[in-house]
Design an enzyme around this catalytic site. Sequence first.
Site, PDB file in Angstrom:
ATOM      1  N   PHE A  12      30.430  16.925  28.499  1.00  0.00           N
ATOM      2  CA  PHE A  12      30.193  16.604  27.055  1.00  0.00           C
ATOM      3  C   PHE A  12      29.757  17.471  26.160  1.00  0.00           C
ATOM      4  O   PHE A  12      30.631  17.725  24.874  1.00  0.00           O
ATOM      5  CB  PHE A  12      28.720  14.965  27.268  1.00  0.00           C
ATOM      6  CG  PHE A  12      28.677  14.825  26.327  1.00  0.00           C
ATOM      7  CD1 PHE A  12      29.162  14.163  24.963  1.00  0.00           C
ATOM      8  CD2 PHE A  12      27.316  14.420  26.379  1.00  0.00           C
ATOM      9  CE1 PHE A  12      28.332  14.074  24.065  1.00  0.00           C
ATOM     10  CE2 PHE A  12      26.364  13.357  25.129  1.00  0.00           C
ATOM     11  CZ  PHE A  12      27.535  13.493  23.790  1.00  0.00           C
ATOM     12  N   ASN A  35      34.346  22.913  37.123  1.00  0.00           N
ATOM     13  CA  ASN A  35      34.761  22.320  38.411  1.00  0.00           C
ATOM     14  C   ASN A  35      35.023  20.858  38.777  1.00  0.00           C
ATOM     15  O   ASN A  35      35.716  20.491  39.369  1.00  0.00           O
ATOM     16  CB  ASN A  35      33.689  22.415  39.743  1.00  0.00           C
ATOM     17  CG  ASN A  35      32.422  21.818  39.464  1.00  0.00           C
ATOM     18  OD1 ASN A  35      32.033  21.049  38.270  1.00  0.00           O
ATOM     19  ND2 ASN A  35      31.547  21.939  40.065  1.00  0.00           N
ATOM     20  N   THR A  38      31.493  16.351  36.332  1.00  0.00           N
ATOM     21  CA  THR A  38      31.373  15.853  35.519  1.00  0.00           C
ATOM     22  C   THR A  38      32.262  16.369  33.888  1.00  0.00           C
ATOM     23  O   THR A  38      32.146  14.849  33.268  1.00  0.00           O
ATOM     24  CB  THR A  38      29.842  15.534  35.413  1.00  0.00           C
ATOM     25  OG1 THR A  38      29.816  16.984  34.969  1.00  0.00           O
ATOM     26  CG2 THR A  38      28.927  15.053  36.172  1.00  0.00           C
ATOM     27  N   ASP A  58      33.897  26.196  40.873  1.00  0.00           N
ATOM     28  CA  ASP A  58      32.573  26.092  40.666  1.00  0.00           C
ATOM     29  C   ASP A  58      32.017  27.191  40.216  1.00  0.00           C
ATOM     30  O   ASP A  58      32.699  28.937  40.290  1.00  0.00           O
ATOM     31  CB  ASP A  58      31.783  26.004  41.922  1.00  0.00           C
ATOM     32  CG  ASP A  58      32.443  24.815  42.733  1.00  0.00           C
ATOM     33  OD1 ASP A  58      32.507  24.159  42.275  1.00  0.00           O
ATOM     34  OD2 ASP A  58      32.441  24.695  44.324  1.00  0.00           O
ATOM     35  N   VAL A  59      30.568  27.128  39.414  1.00  0.00           N
ATOM     36  CA  VAL A  59      30.156  28.769  38.642  1.00  0.00           C
ATOM     37  C   VAL A  59      29.444  29.649  39.533  1.00  0.00           C
ATOM     38  O   VAL A  59      29.822  30.536  39.835  1.00  0.00           O
ATOM     39  CB  VAL A  59      29.445  27.877  37.458  1.00  0.00           C
ATOM     40  CG1 VAL A  59      28.081  27.671  37.659  1.00  0.00           C
ATOM     41  CG2 VAL A  59      28.867  29.142  36.566  1.00  0.00           C
ATOM     42  N   SER A  76      25.961  21.312  35.398  1.00  0.00           N
ATOM     43  CA  SER A  76      25.008  20.668  35.546  1.00  0.00           C
ATOM     44  C   SER A  76      25.515  19.317  34.624  1.00  0.00           C
ATOM     45  O   SER A  76      25.979  19.621  34.103  1.00  0.00           O
ATOM     46  CB  SER A  76      23.292  21.426  35.076  1.00  0.00           C
ATOM     47  OG  SER A  76      22.835  20.383  35.875  1.00  0.00           O
ATOM     48  N   TYR A 145      17.078  17.686  39.128  1.00  0.00           N
ATOM     49  CA  TYR A 145      17.126  18.375  37.776  1.00  0.00           C
ATOM     50  C   TYR A 145      16.423  19.084  37.149  1.00  0.00           C
ATOM     51  O   TYR A 145      17.008  19.821  36.508  1.00  0.00           O
ATOM     52  CB  TYR A 145      18.378  17.164  37.018  1.00  0.00           C
ATOM     53  CG  TYR A 145      18.603  17.356  36.070  1.00  0.00           C
ATOM     54  CD1 TYR A 145      19.460  17.583  35.754  1.00  0.00           C
ATOM     55  CD2 TYR A 145      18.198  16.285  35.029  1.00  0.00           C
ATOM     56  CE1 TYR A 145      19.726  17.698  34.049  1.00  0.00           C
ATOM     57  CE2 TYR A 145      18.481  16.617  33.285  1.00  0.00           C
ATOM     58  CZ  TYR A 145      19.000  17.280  32.981  1.00  0.00           C
ATOM     59  OH  TYR A 145      19.627  17.642  31.905  1.00  0.00           O
ATOM     60  N   ARG A 186      23.913   6.596  32.305  1.00  0.00           N
ATOM     61  CA  ARG A 186      22.827   6.436  30.802  1.00  0.00           C
ATOM     62  C   ARG A 186      23.165   5.340  30.115  1.00  0.00           C
ATOM     63  O   ARG A 186      23.903   4.948  29.191  1.00  0.00           O
ATOM     64  CB  ARG A 186      22.583   8.037  30.198  1.00  0.00           C
ATOM     65  CG  ARG A 186      22.317   8.880  31.065  1.00  0.00           C
ATOM     66  CD  ARG A 186      22.481  10.572  30.563  1.00  0.00           C
ATOM     67  NE  ARG A 186      23.885  10.639  30.654  1.00  0.00           N
ATOM     68  CZ  ARG A 186      23.618  11.980  30.030  1.00  0.00           C
ATOM     69  NH1 ARG A 186      22.320  13.121  29.599  1.00  0.00           N
ATOM     70  NH2 ARG A 186      24.582  12.646  29.830  1.00  0.00           N
TER      71      ARG A 186
END
Length: 345
Positions: A12, A35, A38, A58-59, A76, A145, A186
């Site tokens: 996003f 990856n 999201t 994947d980082v 993340s 998180y 959210r």
Amino acid sequence: MVRILVAGGLGFIGSHLVERLLRRDDLDECLVVDNLWTGCPQNLDHVLDPRLRVLIADVEQASFDGRFDEIYHLASPASPPWYMAEPLRTISANVIGAMRLLEVLAPGGQFAFTSTSEVYGEPQVSPQPESYRGSVDCTGPRASYDESKRCVEAMLFEARRVLGVRVKVVRLFNVFGPRTRVDDGRAVSNFISQGLRGAPLTIFGDGAQTRSWGYIDDIAEALERYFWRDGVDFAGPLNIGNDREISVLEVARYVQGFFPGTPIVHLAPAPQDPSNRRPDLTTARRVLPGWRCAVPYEEGVVRTIAWFRAEMGLEDAAPARAMPAALSAGAANAHRFATSRGVGI
């Protein structure tokens, strides 16, 4: 010329940041690693710039060709349902991801990190300044998180102190707008997607908990100015967000106005859901003079509904109503009030 790596660049906020990076004349290459946990490929499908490369990986495990002059770490999930479902993966993306990215930072390069207002926990101070150390639960259900973001902040400031690494850290507050996942989880995105489906708008708890909703265009403008455009020499942490505090219930009622007949349903409170969120923007106003959240959340919701409608394939359905007259007047009054007081909204 500059080589840039953006971890989480299909997400996003990451995709909006990449668009702005591609406006730079000094950019030679922008590598996005994502990856698709999201992130969504369609967020950058419209970009035809040959300087953009995308690596799906994947980082923590990605193989990079050489070093990068600037690295932006956004890899993340930020929504509680997503990171609470896979807490170990969340910690890995933040912490191990940052360690891996530091390995490929060119000497003298800059490492930029998007942290979060969640590092303040359940705040006993409002608004929250960067100096506030928070009231946090390091073993609670949100810790994967909150604490992994705090850990990366600590890692970067130690790298700066011991190794001289150039770092910039922002703490973002409740960003919303186009390119949020329909299933993001959210409040604003939930209410809009539920309203478009004709489903009840669900609030966890009584809805009295407050947030400071920042529209993505305003937030991306602040990130661009802080990270590269203004030549700011300030490591952070820097609060970035909207300091207009609004309850979740008020947002639900506002969204409900676009979907007549849609009920609001209250569910059990989410675990350790913070009661309030409001950034102290004193430092931001000093570091980024003239910046503020110019888009009221009411207008941001209207824009986001239009985007969600297209994303959900509902363009041919009856459109959501225009901004309700009373609420429109309220939004205008709030905007005039904030402007008259020099307050970002």
